[in-house]
Design an enzyme around this catalytic site. Structure first.
Site, PDB file in Angstrom:
ATOM      1  N   ASP A  42       9.444   2.986  -0.206  1.00  0.00           N
ATOM      2  CA  ASP A  42       8.387   3.616   0.602  1.00  0.00           C
ATOM      3  C   ASP A  42       8.614   3.232   2.061  1.00  0.00           C
ATOM      4  OD1 ASP A  42       6.131   4.507   1.869  1.00  0.00           O
ATOM      5  OD2 ASP A  42       4.715   3.645   0.431  1.00  0.00           O
ATOM      6  N   LYS A  49       4.022   9.080   8.800  1.00  0.00           N
ATOM      7  CA  LYS A  49       3.741   8.467  10.105  1.00  0.00           C
ATOM      8  C   LYS A  49       4.678   8.983  11.216  1.00  0.00           C
ATOM      9  CE  LYS A  49       0.854   4.892   8.292  1.00  0.00           C
ATOM     10  NZ  LYS A  49       0.953   4.264   6.987  1.00  0.00           N
ATOM     11  N   TYR A  81       0.856  -1.188   0.000  1.00  0.00           N
ATOM     12  CA  TYR A  81       0.000   0.000   0.000  1.00  0.00           C
ATOM     13  C   TYR A  81       0.889   1.233   0.000  1.00  0.00           C
ATOM     14  CZ  TYR A  81      -3.497   3.421   1.525  1.00  0.00           C
ATOM     15  OH  TYR A  81      -4.325   4.517   1.623  1.00  0.00           O
TER      16      TYR A  81
HETATM   17  C1  LIG Z   1       0.347   4.690   5.633  1.00  0.00           C
HETATM   18  C2  LIG Z   1       1.117   4.459   4.416  1.00  0.00           C
HETATM   19  C3  LIG Z   1       1.032   5.303   3.290  1.00  0.00           C
HETATM   20  C4  LIG Z   1       0.017   6.410   3.184  1.00  0.00           C
HETATM   21  O1  LIG Z   1       0.220   7.413   4.125  1.00  0.00           O
HETATM   22  P1  LIG Z   1      -1.024   8.401   4.460  1.00  0.00           P
HETATM   23  O2  LIG Z   1      -0.405   9.409   5.383  1.00  0.00           O
HETATM   24  O3  LIG Z   1      -2.069   7.555   5.097  1.00  0.00           O
HETATM   25  O4  LIG Z   1      -1.479   8.994   3.187  1.00  0.00           O
HETATM   26  C5  LIG Z   1       1.890   5.078   2.229  1.00  0.00           C
HETATM   27  N1  LIG Z   1       2.781   4.064   2.255  1.00  0.00           N
HETATM   28  C6  LIG Z   1       2.882   3.231   3.309  1.00  0.00           C
HETATM   29  C7  LIG Z   1       3.903   2.152   3.288  1.00  0.00           C
HETATM   30  C8  LIG Z   1       2.050   3.385   4.406  1.00  0.00           C
HETATM   31  O5  LIG Z   1       2.130   2.518   5.421  1.00  0.00           O
END
Ligand SMILES: *Cc1c(COP(=O)(O)O)cnc(C)c1O
Length: 445
Positions: free
Chosen positions: A253, A285, A158
């Site tokens: 990511d 995060k 994701y």
């Molecule tokens: C949470 C998450 C996102 C998206 O971040 P948001 O602040 O919710 O838009 C993207 N990549 C990873 C790996 C994530 O865990």
């Protein structure tokens, strides 16, 4: 319990939650589904999502005054626990100095310096407001730099709700992406090649077929959004080698792993691959400390393609917001070696408890972990990709979730999620959780 609420109720809690039910009813009138992000809705476990009113350390309290051990931790940001005094002080100070200027400001420089200092090979970052914005911008930059438009992603990873990255297809074979959501045009998803995770041969093949069109490979540094699925030895390095051979960028990511898996995220744990560091990183995060702040970054030469230095446009009214930057900076500064050591201890205690109790009660399970990030699959056997992850007993997880909730432990409401711990999870919170795991395992056996 008195009507004044002077006595907090003690577990076991009833399955009904009158104050949350009333808030959900009102929320549904004005917010689709009553929630501002779908996974909060308890869709896969059933029941009424608990509406929280307060958090402190490892605990949070719902509108009925019930206290829970929090294993969601805002899906990762609350690595120090709720309302950490240093972060709260930094936020109060920043807010007293003004909320937003729309000019460059001092605190965003400090945050960017702290991020760059921590991550080897990272030279520059651009601050944004969410992980979604970070991955969206990184993909645009990769396309701008390479002049190509296709993007490779992995099923089960994701990267936020970016059009081109929502496709996750997920059959075991290499497949061209189909949109996972109405509203994503086939043209956007059609530029996305979805491959099975941990399958370098599939990556080789995609590049053999479309190498000249592929701008980037994006991957979760160590996936946590299909449950925790560590990259197999050599996988990250292979991605680096293949992308470099074909002139594509590698985007790591680290929105979830960044500053959680280690001081330098997953890269800090695995080390820079022998074949070289990723070209671009995304963060979010933890680095926002619970406020909307995220970032993407990489080598200065690549980042120089962004406006105003270069032609690739990217912007944000609130980007680098001083209050969010202050929260992120104070959080990162408080993330000392002792914090990471405590996260490991808490993860050790909880994973041991799951293995012991589930083993004792004959519940099929598999615990997977990277650093202090772990998840529990309700199945036996190694989980290497999304197809494996989907073969689990989600219904049994739902019963476990509610058994834990009654005992005052709030798990993420999905069997595909990390159980997030914080350094504020002290012995009391850990013992409460370990006891709840044993009793809940007995209950669902
Ligand atoms: C949470 C998450 C996102 C998206 O971040 P948001 O602040 O919710 O838009 C993207 N990549 C990873 C790996 C994530 O865990």
């Amino acid at each position: 319990m008195t009507s004044e609420g002077t006595h907090a109720p003690n577990p076991p809690y009833p399955d009904t939650a009158p104050a949350s039910e009333e808030l959900l009813r009102r929320a549904r009138e004005v917010i689709p589904g009553g929630v501002n992000s779908p996974v909060r809705a308890y869709g896969s476990v059933g029941g009424t999502p608990r509406f929280m009113v307060r958090g402190e350390g490892p605990w949070m309290w719902d509108a009925d005054g019930r206290r829970y051990v929090d294993l969601v931790c805002s899906w990762g940001p609350m690595i120090l626990g709720h309302a950490h005094p240093d972060v709260a002080r930094a936020v109060r100070q920043a807010a007293a100095d003004g909320f937003s200027f729309g000019t460059p400001s001092r605190r965003e420089v400090l945050l960017a310096e702290e991020i760059v200092r921590r991550v080897p090979s990272l030279e520059q970052v651009r601050l944004v407001n969410s992980g979604t914005e970070a991955t969206m911008s990184a993909i645009r930059l990769a396309r701008g730099v390479t002049g190509r438009s296709a993007v490779v992603k992995f099923a089960g990873c994701y990267h936020g709700h970016v059009d081109a990255l929502l496709a996750s297809a997920g059959s075991g074979v290499a497949t061209f992406g189909l949109p996972d959501s109405p509203g994503v045009p086939a043209s956007a998803a059609g530029e996305t090649i979805v491959l099975p995770y941990n399958d370098l041969a599939a990556v080789e093949q995609a590049f053999a077929e479309r190498g000249q069109q592929i701008a980037a490979v994006i991957t979760e540094a160590a996936p946590g959004n299909m449950g925790v699925v560590p990259p197999a030895p050599g996988f990250t390095e292979g991605l680096r080698r293949i992308t470099a051979e074909h002139g594509a960028l590698l985007v790591s990511d680290e929105v979830m792993t960044g500053f959680r898996a280690s001081t330098a995220g997953w890269l800090g744990l695995e080390g820079v691959p022998a074949s070289g560091a990723p070209d671009l990183f995304t963060f979010g995060k933890v680095m926002g400390g619970g406020f909307p702040a995220a970032a993407f970054g990489g080598r200065a030469e690549v980042m120089a393609m962004l406006a105003p230095e270069g032609p690739v446009y990217q912007a944000g009214t609130l980007s680098g917001n001083p209050v969010a930057s202050a929260a992120g900076l104070a959080t990162l500064q408080a993330c000392t070696p002792q914090v990471y050591a405590r996260l490991e201890e808490v993860a050790d205690a909880l994973t041991t408890a799951v293995r012991d109790s589930f083993g004792r009660h004959g519940i099929a399970h598999r615990v997977q972990r990277v650093g202090s990030m772990f998840s529990v699959f309700f199945r036996e056997g190694e989980v290497r990709d999304y197809d494996d992850a989907r073969e689990q007993d989600a219904q049994r997880f739902g019963r476990f979730f509610h058994a834990m909730l009654r005992r005052g432990v709030h798990l993420p409401p999905s069997c595909y999620e990390v159980w997030f711990v914080s350094a504020a999870h002290g012995d009391d919170a850990v013992e409460t959780t370990v006891r709840a795991i044993e009793e809940s395992a007995a209950e669902i056996a």
